[in-house]
Design an enzyme around this catalytic site. Sequence first.
Site, short mmCIF file in Angstrom:
data_model
loop_
_atom_site.label_atom_id
_atom_site.label_comp_id
_atom_site.label_asym_id
_atom_site.label_seq_id
_atom_site.Cartn_x
_atom_site.Cartn_y
_atom_site.Cartn_z
N ASP A 29 3.19 -3.41 -4.38
CA ASP A 29 2.83 -4.21 -5.68
C ASP A 29 3.37 -3.49 -6.87
O ASP A 29 2.78 -2.96 -7.49
CB ASP A 29 1.36 -4.30 -5.60
CG ASP A 29 0.55 -5.01 -4.41
OD1 ASP A 29 0.85 -6.30 -4.48
OD2 ASP A 29 -0.11 -4.42 -3.65
N LEU B 282 3.53 -4.94 5.24
CA LEU B 282 2.33 -4.87 5.51
C LEU B 282 1.58 -5.69 4.47
O LEU B 282 1.66 -5.28 3.17
CB LEU B 282 1.82 -3.80 5.97
CG LEU B 282 2.11 -3.17 7.29
CD1 LEU B 282 1.32 -1.75 7.54
CD2 LEU B 282 1.49 -4.25 8.30
N SER B 283 0.52 -6.82 5.01
CA SER B 283 -0.12 -7.45 3.63
C SER B 283 -1.23 -7.95 4.56
O SER B 283 -1.13 -8.50 5.55
CB SER B 283 0.77 -8.51 3.01
OG SER B 283 -0.06 -9.40 2.31
N SER B 284 -2.57 -8.05 3.84
CA SER B 284 -3.49 -8.65 4.40
C SER B 284 -3.31 -10.11 4.61
O SER B 284 -4.03 -10.92 5.21
CB SER B 284 -4.89 -8.58 3.28
OG SER B 284 -5.06 -7.13 3.36
N VAL C 215 4.62 0.29 3.54
CA VAL C 215 4.57 0.38 5.04
C VAL C 215 5.10 -0.93 5.65
O VAL C 215 4.49 -2.06 5.09
CB VAL C 215 3.38 0.73 5.39
CG1 VAL C 215 3.10 1.06 6.95
CG2 VAL C 215 2.86 2.22 4.72
N HIS D 26 -2.82 0.45 3.88
CA HIS D 26 -3.88 1.25 3.30
C HIS D 26 -4.24 2.32 3.77
O HIS D 26 -4.67 3.53 3.12
CB HIS D 26 -5.35 0.14 3.16
CG HIS D 26 -5.18 -1.14 2.67
ND1 HIS D 26 -5.01 -2.18 3.49
CD2 HIS D 26 -4.94 -1.43 1.33
CE1 HIS D 26 -5.00 -3.38 2.66
NE2 HIS D 26 -5.19 -2.68 1.55
N ALA E 65 -9.87 -5.65 3.98
CA ALA E 65 -9.03 -6.13 5.10
C ALA E 65 -7.85 -5.04 5.27
O ALA E 65 -6.72 -5.33 5.18
CB ALA E 65 -8.14 -7.70 4.71
#
Length: 286
Positions: free
Chosen positions: A151, A185-187, A177, A34, A29
């Site tokens: 994280d 930003l996170s899935s 980011v 990433h 994702a």
Amino acid sequence: MFTSRADFDAALAQFATPGRVAVVMTMGALHEGHASLIRAARARVGAKGVVTVTVFVNPLQFGAGEDLDRYPRTLDADLEVAAAAGADIVFAPPVEEVYRGGEPRVRMTAGDMGERYEGASRPGHFDGVLTVVAKLLHLTRPDIAFFGEKDAQQLAVIRRMVLDLDFPVEIVGAPTVREIDGLALSSRNRYLSPQERTTALTLSRALFAGRDAGRDAAAVRSAARAVLDEAASLQPPLDLDYLALVDPLDFTEVPDDHTGEAVLAVAAKVGSTRLIDNVRLWFGAA
């Protein structure tokens, strides 16, 4: 893209160059966060180096009732993001290829660092993270591995594993980011409804309030807590798990007179979605 160890090994051998090998480990994702890691890896190893991206949703780091089954899987789009950001190889093995003997009986342990904050809320989570990171480091054989600072506790336990067990790899943390509105930003952001997203923005607002009040640790905690307390009355409300001001090396709470680096970290649920975020701070003379 390669799904088997043998095919990946053959592909990596084709890149026998004088350059270094970097890996970016993901659960897929892929988003701009990433992509920024992949670009940082490419910049670090240069044109002669190799950048590998792993895509693997690791069942060992999901607890009972967590979102393993609904975790987004977007492999075709992931391949496009990885290629555009500068990856040479994508290694996307199935579970049975990573854990060929079934669920592993021998695992890594995060020790006391894995029992605080995220570890307390998600028992066994960091043991699962370290087990798969150790396996993927062995399989991809990088000189450098890139992880996101979002994280932060995960980054800390990985660095400690590498130090304690003498893994021959450099661990690099890359800045978080954020979207234009400040949300990290996170899935998992895709799970949020418009109303839930409004509430979720409280996490970054609390962190920024703490950062801007940064005279001392007590002022940071107080400013961030005030924003989070107000969010408990929103619709939907913010269900706070923890707010912590910690040492980035071992994730122990810092005292009010702390000097040096610290991480202000927060975790909360909005609706059924659990989100984490943090900012890095410095107290005292740089």
